[in-house]
Write a protein that holds these residues in place. Structure first.
Motif, PDB file in Angstrom:
ATOM      1  N   MET A   1      31.330  34.408  17.896  1.00 21.10           N
ATOM      2  CA  MET A   1      31.338  35.824  17.611  1.00 21.10           C
ATOM      3  C   MET A   1      31.888  36.592  18.807  1.00 21.10           C
ATOM      4  O   MET A   1      31.534  36.324  19.941  1.00 21.10           O
ATOM      5  N   GLU A   2      32.762  37.531  18.562  1.00 20.51           N
ATOM      6  CA  GLU A   2      33.354  38.358  19.613  1.00 20.51           C
ATOM      7  C   GLU A   2      32.323  39.373  20.103  1.00 20.51           C
ATOM      8  O   GLU A   2      31.464  39.812  19.346  1.00 20.51           O
ATOM      9  N   TYR A   3      32.401  39.736  21.368  1.00 26.68           N
ATOM     10  CA  TYR A   3      31.508  40.747  21.912  1.00 26.68           C
ATOM     11  C   TYR A   3      31.772  42.090  21.251  1.00 26.68           C
ATOM     12  O   TYR A   3      32.917  42.495  21.099  1.00 26.68           O
ATOM     13  N   VAL A   4      30.727  42.804  20.880  1.00 26.59           N
ATOM     14  CA  VAL A   4      30.891  44.173  20.413  1.00 26.59           C
ATOM     15  C   VAL A   4      31.136  45.046  21.640  1.00 26.59           C
ATOM     16  O   VAL A   4      32.049  45.863  21.655  1.00 26.59           O
ATOM     17  N   HIS A   5      30.336  44.827  22.675  1.00 30.20           N
ATOM     18  CA  HIS A   5      30.502  45.506  23.952  1.00 30.20           C
ATOM     19  C   HIS A   5      30.280  44.481  25.051  1.00 30.20           C
ATOM     20  O   HIS A   5      29.154  44.040  25.253  1.00 30.20           O
ATOM     21  N   PRO A   6      31.350  44.077  25.758  1.00 32.64           N
ATOM     22  CA  PRO A   6      31.138  43.118  26.849  1.00 32.64           C
ATOM     23  C   PRO A   6      30.284  43.753  27.946  1.00 32.64           C
ATOM     24  O   PRO A   6      30.181  44.982  28.020  1.00 32.64           O
ATOM     25  N   PRO A   7      29.671  42.953  28.797  1.00 35.54           N
ATOM     26  CA  PRO A   7      28.864  43.513  29.883  1.00 35.54           C
ATOM     27  C   PRO A   7      29.664  44.520  30.718  1.00 35.54           C
ATOM     28  O   PRO A   7      30.888  44.397  30.855  1.00 35.54           O
ATOM     29  N   THR A   8      28.994  45.502  31.252  1.00 35.32           N
ATOM     30  CA  THR A   8      29.635  46.555  32.038  1.00 35.32           C
ATOM     31  C   THR A   8      30.451  45.963  33.185  1.00 35.32           C
ATOM     32  O   THR A   8      29.987  45.080  33.890  1.00 35.32           O
ATOM     33  N   GLY A   9      31.679  46.449  33.336  1.00 34.74           N
ATOM     34  CA  GLY A   9      32.558  45.992  34.414  1.00 34.74           C
ATOM     35  C   GLY A   9      33.320  44.725  34.094  1.00 34.74           C
ATOM     36  O   GLY A   9      33.982  44.181  34.967  1.00 34.74           O
ATOM     37  N   THR A  10      33.209  44.247  32.850  1.00 33.65           N
ATOM     38  CA  THR A  10      33.910  43.027  32.466  1.00 33.65           C
ATOM     39  C   THR A  10      34.779  43.275  31.239  1.00 33.65           C
ATOM     40  O   THR A  10      34.610  44.260  30.534  1.00 33.65           O
ATOM     41  N   LEU A  11      35.707  42.357  31.029  1.00 38.43           N
ATOM     42  CA  LEU A  11      36.628  42.442  29.899  1.00 38.43           C
ATOM     43  C   LEU A  11      36.700  41.092  29.199  1.00 38.43           C
ATOM     44  O   LEU A  11      36.662  40.051  29.852  1.00 38.43           O
ATOM     45  N   THR A  12      36.839  41.120  27.890  1.00 37.10           N
ATOM     46  CA  THR A  12      37.100  39.890  27.144  1.00 37.10           C
ATOM     47  C   THR A  12      38.557  39.513  27.380  1.00 37.10           C
ATOM     48  O   THR A  12      39.325  40.273  27.966  1.00 37.10           O
ATOM     49  N   LEU A  36      43.198  33.745  38.049  1.00 36.14           N
ATOM     50  CA  LEU A  36      42.095  34.553  37.540  1.00 36.14           C
ATOM     51  C   LEU A  36      40.918  33.632  37.269  1.00 36.14           C
ATOM     52  O   LEU A  36      41.110  32.504  36.796  1.00 36.14           O
ATOM     53  N   THR A  37      39.703  34.093  37.562  1.00 38.84           N
ATOM     54  CA  THR A  37      38.516  33.283  37.305  1.00 38.84           C
ATOM     55  C   THR A  37      37.597  34.001  36.329  1.00 38.84           C
ATOM     56  O   THR A  37      37.520  35.225  36.313  1.00 38.84           O
ATOM     57  N   ARG A  38      36.919  33.215  35.540  1.00 33.73           N
ATOM     58  CA  ARG A  38      35.936  33.744  34.597  1.00 33.73           C
ATOM     59  C   ARG A  38      34.678  34.133  35.357  1.00 33.73           C
ATOM     60  O   ARG A  38      34.319  33.481  36.336  1.00 33.73           O
ATOM     61  N   CYS A  39      33.999  35.165  34.876  1.00 39.29           N
ATOM     62  CA  CYS A  39      32.763  35.557  35.549  1.00 39.29           C
ATOM     63  C   CYS A  39      31.555  35.406  34.641  1.00 39.29           C
ATOM     64  O   CYS A  39      30.459  35.816  35.000  1.00 39.29           O
ATOM     65  N   GLY A  40      31.746  34.816  33.490  1.00 43.77           N
ATOM     66  CA  GLY A  40      30.619  34.628  32.580  1.00 43.77           C
ATOM     67  C   GLY A  40      31.090  34.429  31.163  1.00 43.77           C
ATOM     68  O   GLY A  40      32.236  34.060  30.922  1.00 43.77           O
ATOM     69  N   GLY A  41      30.190  34.698  30.236  1.00 47.27           N
ATOM     70  CA  GLY A  41      30.497  34.486  28.838  1.00 47.27           C
ATOM     71  C   GLY A  41      30.240  33.042  28.461  1.00 47.27           C
ATOM     72  O   GLY A  41      29.436  32.357  29.089  1.00 47.27           O
ATOM     73  N   PRO A  43      32.236  29.234  26.984  1.00 44.19           N
ATOM     74  CA  PRO A  43      33.545  28.584  27.086  1.00 44.19           C
ATOM     75  C   PRO A  43      34.574  29.127  26.090  1.00 44.19           C
ATOM     76  O   PRO A  43      35.754  29.229  26.411  1.00 44.19           O
ATOM     77  N   LYS A  44      34.117  29.493  24.886  1.00 44.69           N
ATOM     78  CA  LYS A  44      35.053  30.029  23.896  1.00 44.69           C
ATOM     79  C   LYS A  44      35.230  31.537  24.001  1.00 44.69           C
ATOM     80  O   LYS A  44      36.191  32.076  23.459  1.00 44.69           O
ATOM     81  N   ARG A  45      34.316  32.235  24.635  1.00 37.42           N
ATOM     82  CA  ARG A  45      34.377  33.695  24.764  1.00 37.42           C
ATOM     83  C   ARG A  45      34.120  34.114  26.214  1.00 37.42           C
ATOM     84  O   ARG A  45      33.102  34.705  26.526  1.00 37.42           O
ATOM     85  N   PRO A  46      35.060  33.804  27.113  1.00 42.69           N
ATOM     86  CA  PRO A  46      34.852  34.153  28.523  1.00 42.69           C
ATOM     87  C   PRO A  46      35.013  35.648  28.761  1.00 42.69           C
ATOM     88  O   PRO A  46      35.621  36.361  27.958  1.00 42.69           O
ATOM     89  N   VAL A  47      34.453  36.109  29.864  1.00 39.99           N
ATOM     90  CA  VAL A  47      34.663  37.482  30.304  1.00 39.99           C
ATOM     91  C   VAL A  47      35.165  37.451  31.743  1.00 39.99           C
ATOM     92  O   VAL A  47      34.927  36.503  32.490  1.00 39.99           O
ATOM     93  N   TYR A  48      35.883  38.500  32.109  1.00 42.02           N
ATOM     94  CA  TYR A  48      36.517  38.595  33.425  1.00 42.02           C
ATOM     95  C   TYR A  48      36.179  39.937  34.044  1.00 42.02           C
ATOM     96  O   TYR A  48      36.055  40.943  33.343  1.00 42.02           O
ATOM     97  N   ARG A  49      36.051  39.986  35.367  1.00 42.59           N
ATOM     98  CA  ARG A  49      35.815  41.249  36.069  1.00 42.59           C
ATOM     99  C   ARG A  49      37.092  42.087  36.035  1.00 42.59           C
ATOM    100  O   ARG A  49      38.195  41.565  36.164  1.00 42.59           O
ATOM    101  N   VAL A  50      36.912  43.394  35.878  1.00 45.12           N
ATOM    102  CA  VAL A  50      38.059  44.311  35.820  1.00 45.12           C
ATOM    103  C   VAL A  50      38.895  44.193  37.096  1.00 45.12           C
ATOM    104  O   VAL A  50      40.125  44.100  37.038  1.00 45.12           O
ATOM    105  N   ALA A  51      38.245  44.183  38.244  1.00 37.15           N
ATOM    106  CA  ALA A  51      38.972  44.101  39.520  1.00 37.15           C
ATOM    107  C   ALA A  51      39.758  42.799  39.628  1.00 37.15           C
ATOM    108  O   ALA A  51      40.880  42.783  40.167  1.00 37.15           O
ATOM    109  N   ASP A  52      39.198  41.696  39.121  1.00 35.53           N
ATOM    110  CA  ASP A  52      39.898  40.413  39.163  1.00 35.53           C
ATOM    111  C   ASP A  52      41.147  40.431  38.284  1.00 35.53           C
ATOM    112  O   ASP A  52      42.181  39.861  38.646  1.00 35.53           O
TER     113      ASP A  52
END
Length: 73
Positions: A1-12, A36-41, A43-52
């Motif tokens: 399932m795709e994030y409705v709202h990813p955690p603050t400061g992160t992007l799908t 670029l490195t993943r910061c969470g999520g 394996p199928k739905r990683p999230v990345y920091r905006v600054a990264d």
């Protein structure tokens, strides 16, 4: 399932691609190449920091003769 709202400061992956002006496949390639490195999520739905994502966009450049350069929109 795709994030409705990813955690603050992160992007799908899709949102990171929109923010960087590239295709989602490029985001996955940057991860594979270590730009670029993943910061969470998951394996199928990683999230990345905006600054990264912004740093990865600024760091990418052609590595082979004749390779196209992404242009800012």
């Amino acid at each position: 399932m795709e994030y409705v709202h990813p955690p603050t400061g992160t992007l799908t992956t899709s949102l990171a691609a929109l923010a960087a002006g590239v295709q989602p496949a490029t985001i996955r390639d940057w991860v594979r190449r270590g730009i670029l490195t993943r910061c969470g999520g998951t394996p199928k739905r990683p999230v990345y920091r905006v600054a990264d994502v912004q740093a990865a966009r600024a760091a990418t450049k052609p590595t082979r003769p004749g390779q196209r350069v992404a242009r800012a929109a």
